[in-house]
Design a protein around this motif. Structure first.
Motif, PDB file in Angstrom:
ATOM      1  N   SER A   1      -4.047 -24.416 -28.706  1.00  0.00           N
ATOM      2  CA  SER A   1      -5.322 -24.358 -27.994  1.00  0.00           C
ATOM      3  C   SER A   1      -5.063 -24.194 -26.506  1.00  0.00           C
ATOM      4  CB  SER A   1      -6.135 -25.631 -28.238  1.00  0.00           C
ATOM      5  OG  SER A   1      -6.594 -25.678 -29.567  1.00  0.00           O
ATOM      6  N   PRO A   2      -5.832 -23.339 -25.839  1.00  0.00           N
ATOM      7  CA  PRO A   2      -5.687 -23.198 -24.390  1.00  0.00           C
ATOM      8  C   PRO A   2      -6.000 -24.497 -23.682  1.00  0.00           C
ATOM      9  CG  PRO A   2      -7.044 -21.441 -25.320  1.00  0.00           C
ATOM     10  CD  PRO A   2      -6.843 -22.455 -26.391  1.00  0.00           C
ATOM     11  N   GLN A   3      -5.466 -24.661 -22.505  1.00  0.00           N
ATOM     12  CA  GLN A   3      -5.705 -25.873 -21.731  1.00  0.00           C
ATOM     13  C   GLN A   3      -7.202 -25.994 -21.406  1.00  0.00           C
ATOM     14  OE1 GLN A   3      -3.509 -26.056 -18.059  1.00  0.00           O
ATOM     15  NE2 GLN A   3      -3.087 -28.220 -18.345  1.00  0.00           N
ATOM     16  N   GLY A   4      -7.751 -27.165 -21.605  1.00  0.00           N
ATOM     17  CA  GLY A   4      -9.152 -27.388 -21.288  1.00  0.00           C
ATOM     18  C   GLY A   4     -10.088 -27.179 -22.448  1.00  0.00           C
ATOM     19  N   LEU A   5      -9.578 -26.756 -23.612  1.00  0.00           N
ATOM     20  CA  LEU A   5     -10.427 -26.560 -24.781  1.00  0.00           C
ATOM     21  C   LEU A   5     -10.504 -27.874 -25.557  1.00  0.00           C
ATOM     22  CD1 LEU A   5     -11.695 -23.816 -25.304  1.00  0.00           C
ATOM     23  CD2 LEU A   5     -10.186 -23.542 -27.252  1.00  0.00           C
ATOM     24  N   GLN A   6     -11.695 -28.291 -25.878  1.00  0.00           N
ATOM     25  CA  GLN A   6     -11.904 -29.603 -26.488  1.00  0.00           C
ATOM     26  C   GLN A   6     -11.712 -29.581 -28.001  1.00  0.00           C
ATOM     27  OE1 GLN A   6     -12.409 -32.320 -24.596  1.00  0.00           O
ATOM     28  NE2 GLN A   6     -12.209 -30.927 -22.846  1.00  0.00           N
ATOM     29  N   GLY A   7     -11.071 -30.638 -28.530  1.00  0.00           N
ATOM     30  CA  GLY A   7     -10.963 -30.868 -29.968  1.00  0.00           C
ATOM     31  C   GLY A   7     -10.443 -29.680 -30.757  1.00  0.00           C
ATOM     32  N   ASP A   8     -11.129 -29.404 -31.865  1.00  0.00           N
ATOM     33  CA  ASP A   8     -10.698 -28.348 -32.777  1.00  0.00           C
ATOM     34  C   ASP A   8     -11.479 -27.062 -32.526  1.00  0.00           C
ATOM     35  OD1 ASP A   8      -9.081 -27.414 -34.815  1.00  0.00           O
ATOM     36  OD2 ASP A   8     -10.570 -27.832 -36.365  1.00  0.00           O
ATOM     37  N   ARG A   9     -11.779 -26.759 -31.260  1.00  0.00           N
ATOM     38  CA  ARG A   9     -12.589 -25.591 -30.916  1.00  0.00           C
ATOM     39  C   ARG A   9     -11.930 -24.278 -31.350  1.00  0.00           C
ATOM     40  NH1 ARG A   9     -16.557 -23.544 -30.032  1.00  0.00           N
ATOM     41  NH2 ARG A   9     -16.738 -22.899 -27.854  1.00  0.00           N
ATOM     42  N   LEU A  10     -10.608 -24.250 -31.386  1.00  0.00           N
ATOM     43  CA  LEU A  10      -9.918 -23.006 -31.716  1.00  0.00           C
ATOM     44  C   LEU A  10     -10.335 -22.481 -33.082  1.00  0.00           C
ATOM     45  CD1 LEU A  10      -7.769 -21.013 -30.667  1.00  0.00           C
ATOM     46  CD2 LEU A  10      -6.049 -22.373 -31.856  1.00  0.00           C
ATOM     47  N   SER A  11     -10.602 -23.380 -34.025  1.00  0.00           N
ATOM     48  CA  SER A  11     -10.962 -22.964 -35.384  1.00  0.00           C
ATOM     49  C   SER A  11     -12.365 -22.369 -35.462  1.00  0.00           C
ATOM     50  CB  SER A  11     -10.860 -24.154 -36.341  1.00  0.00           C
ATOM     51  OG  SER A  11     -11.809 -25.161 -35.994  1.00  0.00           O
ATOM     52  N   GLU A  12     -13.139 -22.469 -34.396  1.00  0.00           N
ATOM     53  CA  GLU A  12     -14.514 -21.961 -34.397  1.00  0.00           C
ATOM     54  C   GLU A  12     -14.618 -20.530 -33.880  1.00  0.00           C
ATOM     55  OE1 GLU A  12     -16.806 -26.240 -33.796  1.00  0.00           O
ATOM     56  OE2 GLU A  12     -16.414 -24.973 -32.057  1.00  0.00           O
ATOM     57  N   PHE A  13     -13.469 -19.909 -33.640  1.00  0.00           N
ATOM     58  CA  PHE A  13     -13.459 -18.531 -33.142  1.00  0.00           C
ATOM     59  C   PHE A  13     -12.912 -17.595 -34.219  1.00  0.00           C
ATOM     60  CE2 PHE A  13     -13.575 -21.111 -29.393  1.00  0.00           C
ATOM     61  CZ  PHE A  13     -14.398 -20.418 -28.519  1.00  0.00           C
ATOM     62  N   GLU A  14     -13.531 -16.450 -34.358  1.00  0.00           N
ATOM     63  CA  GLU A  14     -13.095 -15.448 -35.333  1.00  0.00           C
ATOM     64  C   GLU A  14     -12.775 -14.139 -34.618  1.00  0.00           C
ATOM     65  OE1 GLU A  14     -16.211 -15.006 -38.159  1.00  0.00           O
ATOM     66  OE2 GLU A  14     -15.812 -16.929 -39.179  1.00  0.00           O
ATOM     67  N   VAL A  15     -11.749 -13.436 -35.138  1.00  0.00           N
ATOM     68  CA  VAL A  15     -11.368 -12.125 -34.612  1.00  0.00           C
ATOM     69  C   VAL A  15     -11.609 -11.096 -35.704  1.00  0.00           C
ATOM     70  CG1 VAL A  15      -9.521 -10.707 -33.643  1.00  0.00           C
ATOM     71  CG2 VAL A  15      -9.619 -13.158 -33.112  1.00  0.00           C
ATOM     72  N   SER A  16     -12.343 -10.050 -35.378  1.00  0.00           N
ATOM     73  CA  SER A  16     -12.651  -9.010 -36.357  1.00  0.00           C
ATOM     74  C   SER A  16     -12.439  -7.627 -35.745  1.00  0.00           C
ATOM     75  CB  SER A  16     -14.105  -9.142 -36.840  1.00  0.00           C
ATOM     76  OG  SER A  16     -15.000  -9.041 -35.750  1.00  0.00           O
ATOM     77  N   ILE A  17     -12.345  -6.615 -36.624  1.00  0.00           N
ATOM     78  CA  ILE A  17     -12.225  -5.230 -36.178  1.00  0.00           C
ATOM     79  C   ILE A  17     -13.623  -4.630 -36.108  1.00  0.00           C
ATOM     80  CG2 ILE A  17     -11.302  -2.950 -36.721  1.00  0.00           C
ATOM     81  CD1 ILE A  17      -9.000  -4.323 -38.150  1.00  0.00           C
ATOM     82  N   LYS A  18     -13.976  -4.085 -34.953  1.00  0.00           N
ATOM     83  CA  LYS A  18     -15.319  -3.556 -34.717  1.00  0.00           C
ATOM     84  C   LYS A  18     -15.281  -2.024 -34.707  1.00  0.00           C
ATOM     85  CE  LYS A  18     -19.563  -3.197 -32.913  1.00  0.00           C
ATOM     86  NZ  LYS A  18     -20.805  -3.524 -33.645  1.00  0.00           N
ATOM     87  N   LEU A  19     -16.082  -1.397 -35.584  1.00  0.00           N
ATOM     88  CA  LEU A  19     -16.258   0.054 -35.568  1.00  0.00           C
ATOM     89  C   LEU A  19     -17.308   0.380 -34.511  1.00  0.00           C
ATOM     90  CD1 LEU A  19     -15.644   2.846 -36.788  1.00  0.00           C
ATOM     91  CD2 LEU A  19     -17.493   2.426 -38.421  1.00  0.00           C
ATOM     92  N   LEU A  20     -16.930   1.162 -33.512  1.00  0.00           N
ATOM     93  CA  LEU A  20     -17.804   1.406 -32.367  1.00  0.00           C
ATOM     94  C   LEU A  20     -18.817   2.505 -32.668  1.00  0.00           C
ATOM     95  CD1 LEU A  20     -15.102   1.263 -29.565  1.00  0.00           C
ATOM     96  CD2 LEU A  20     -16.653  -0.551 -30.286  1.00  0.00           C
ATOM     97  N   GLY A  21     -20.073   2.256 -32.314  1.00  0.00           N
ATOM     98  CA  GLY A  21     -21.122   3.252 -32.452  1.00  0.00           C
ATOM     99  C   GLY A  21     -21.262   4.081 -31.197  1.00  0.00           C
ATOM    100  N   SER A  22     -22.267   4.960 -31.174  1.00  0.00           N
ATOM    101  CA  SER A  22     -22.440   5.876 -30.044  1.00  0.00           C
ATOM    102  C   SER A  22     -22.743   5.133 -28.744  1.00  0.00           C
ATOM    103  CB  SER A  22     -23.563   6.876 -30.339  1.00  0.00           C
ATOM    104  OG  SER A  22     -24.775   6.184 -30.619  1.00  0.00           O
ATOM    105  N   GLY A  23     -23.395   3.971 -28.843  1.00  0.00           N
ATOM    106  CA  GLY A  23     -23.694   3.207 -27.635  1.00  0.00           C
ATOM    107  C   GLY A  23     -22.602   2.252 -27.232  1.00  0.00           C
ATOM    108  N   ASP A  24     -21.507   2.224 -27.978  1.00  0.00           N
ATOM    109  CA  ASP A  24     -20.424   1.273 -27.712  1.00  0.00           C
ATOM    110  C   ASP A  24     -19.273   1.875 -26.929  1.00  0.00           C
ATOM    111  OD1 ASP A  24     -21.731  -0.744 -29.156  1.00  0.00           O
ATOM    112  OD2 ASP A  24     -20.912   0.017 -31.048  1.00  0.00           O
ATOM    113  N   VAL A  25     -19.304   3.199 -26.650  1.00  0.00           N
ATOM    114  CA  VAL A  25     -18.209   3.840 -25.922  1.00  0.00           C
ATOM    115  C   VAL A  25     -18.758   4.540 -24.684  1.00  0.00           C
ATOM    116  CG1 VAL A  25     -16.749   4.172 -27.942  1.00  0.00           C
ATOM    117  CG2 VAL A  25     -18.385   5.948 -27.310  1.00  0.00           C
ATOM    118  N   GLU A  26     -17.891   4.701 -23.699  1.00  0.00           N
ATOM    119  CA  GLU A  26     -18.262   5.340 -22.435  1.00  0.00           C
ATOM    120  C   GLU A  26     -17.275   6.462 -22.134  1.00  0.00           C
ATOM    121  OE1 GLU A  26     -18.352   4.200 -17.673  1.00  0.00           O
ATOM    122  OE2 GLU A  26     -18.505   2.613 -19.181  1.00  0.00           O
TER     123      GLU A  26
END
Length: 255
Positions: free
Chosen positions: A92-117
């Motif tokens: 867990s990064p410094q300053g993160l409380q308790g078991d907060r790390l388990s509450e984050f999810e990483v996913s692969i995002k397919l970008l739509g037309s409004g998601d790219v520049e």
């Protein structure tokens, strides 16, 4: 006489030669470092004196010079951190409380037309992308209403055939998205989300220039990120619409 040289001396010398700070010593940079007109007369005098007093040449046929490896910069950092990417993810990064790390999810995002520049295209530049031309894109950040719940991790920019302005190119573009599953619709504080992203997907410490193009005043360059430590890897390239390196926060590395 070289036994007193330490790695720090080598790094200092290379950095003094690297005028544009791109991590490479180009021929013009090397020649510029050696060319000092104010010293030419003194050098000629020293050379004449050396020749006049030089001893007979030594026979170096039997001399053996052994290769000696010097440590890379990341090996000298001595941060004491784990080298196993899995350990990095589980810490867990410094300053993160308790078991907060388990509450984050990483996913692969397919970008739509409004998601790219659209960052750049080859219009007016011959032989780049053939008759279709080519363009470079980057992923947009999440919308303001989602900044407390989600963050996109840019691992590099995308190249595609065709000049389409801001329209989405005809290829699939994906990026990583980190989600705080504990955050509600009205959550405003995203400090923990920022800490997680910085912890697991840090920005590079520098860039290496990988490609350049210049035609009738139109410039472009591509840069390879240099990870902050050996724990992380760069998996993409970053585009710049000129010859200068992009900002370090333009991309992230992954474990």
């Amino acid at each position: 006489g070289l036994h007193n040289i330490i790695p720090a001396h080598v790094y200092e010398l290379v950095q003094s030669l690297d005028r544009n700070r791109d991590g490479w010593i180009q021929k013009d940079e090397f020649m510029a470092a050696l060319n000092d007109p104010s010293l030419e007369a003194e050098i000629r005098v020293l050379e004449l004196n050396r020749r006049a007093s030089a001893p007979p040449p030594l026979n170096l046929d039997s001399v053996e010079v052994k290769n000696e490896r010097i440590a890379e910069l990341h090996e000298l950092e001595g941060d004491g951190g784990p080298s196993d990417p899995l350990e990095v993810l589980l810490m867990s990064p410094q300053g993160l409380q308790g078991d907060r790390l388990s509450e984050f999810e990483v996913s692969i995002k397919l970008l739509g037309s409004g998601d790219v520049e659209n960052m750049w295209n080859s219009q007016g530049v011959p032989n780049h992308g053939g008759t279709k031309g080519m363009a470079v894109y980057k992923p947009r950040a999440v919308g303001m209403h989602e900044t407390a719940r989600k963050a996109r991790v840019c691992l590099g920019h995308y190249g595609a055939y065709g000049i389409r302005g801001n329209a989405k190119p005809q290829i699939d573009m994906r990026t990583l998205e980190v989600t705080d599953t504990s955050a509600g619709m009205f959550t405003m504080n995203h400090d923990d989300l920022d800490k997680i992203v910085d912890h697991v997907f840090p920005h590079p410490k520098s860039y290496h220039r990988a490609w350049v193009m210049e035609h009738q005043g139109k410039q472009a360059s591509m840069w390879e990120p240099v990870p902050p430590t050996a724990t992380f890897r760069a998996v993409g390239y970053v585009f710049s619409p000129n010859m200068s390196a992009p900002p370090l926060d333009a991309v992230r590395c992954m474990p």
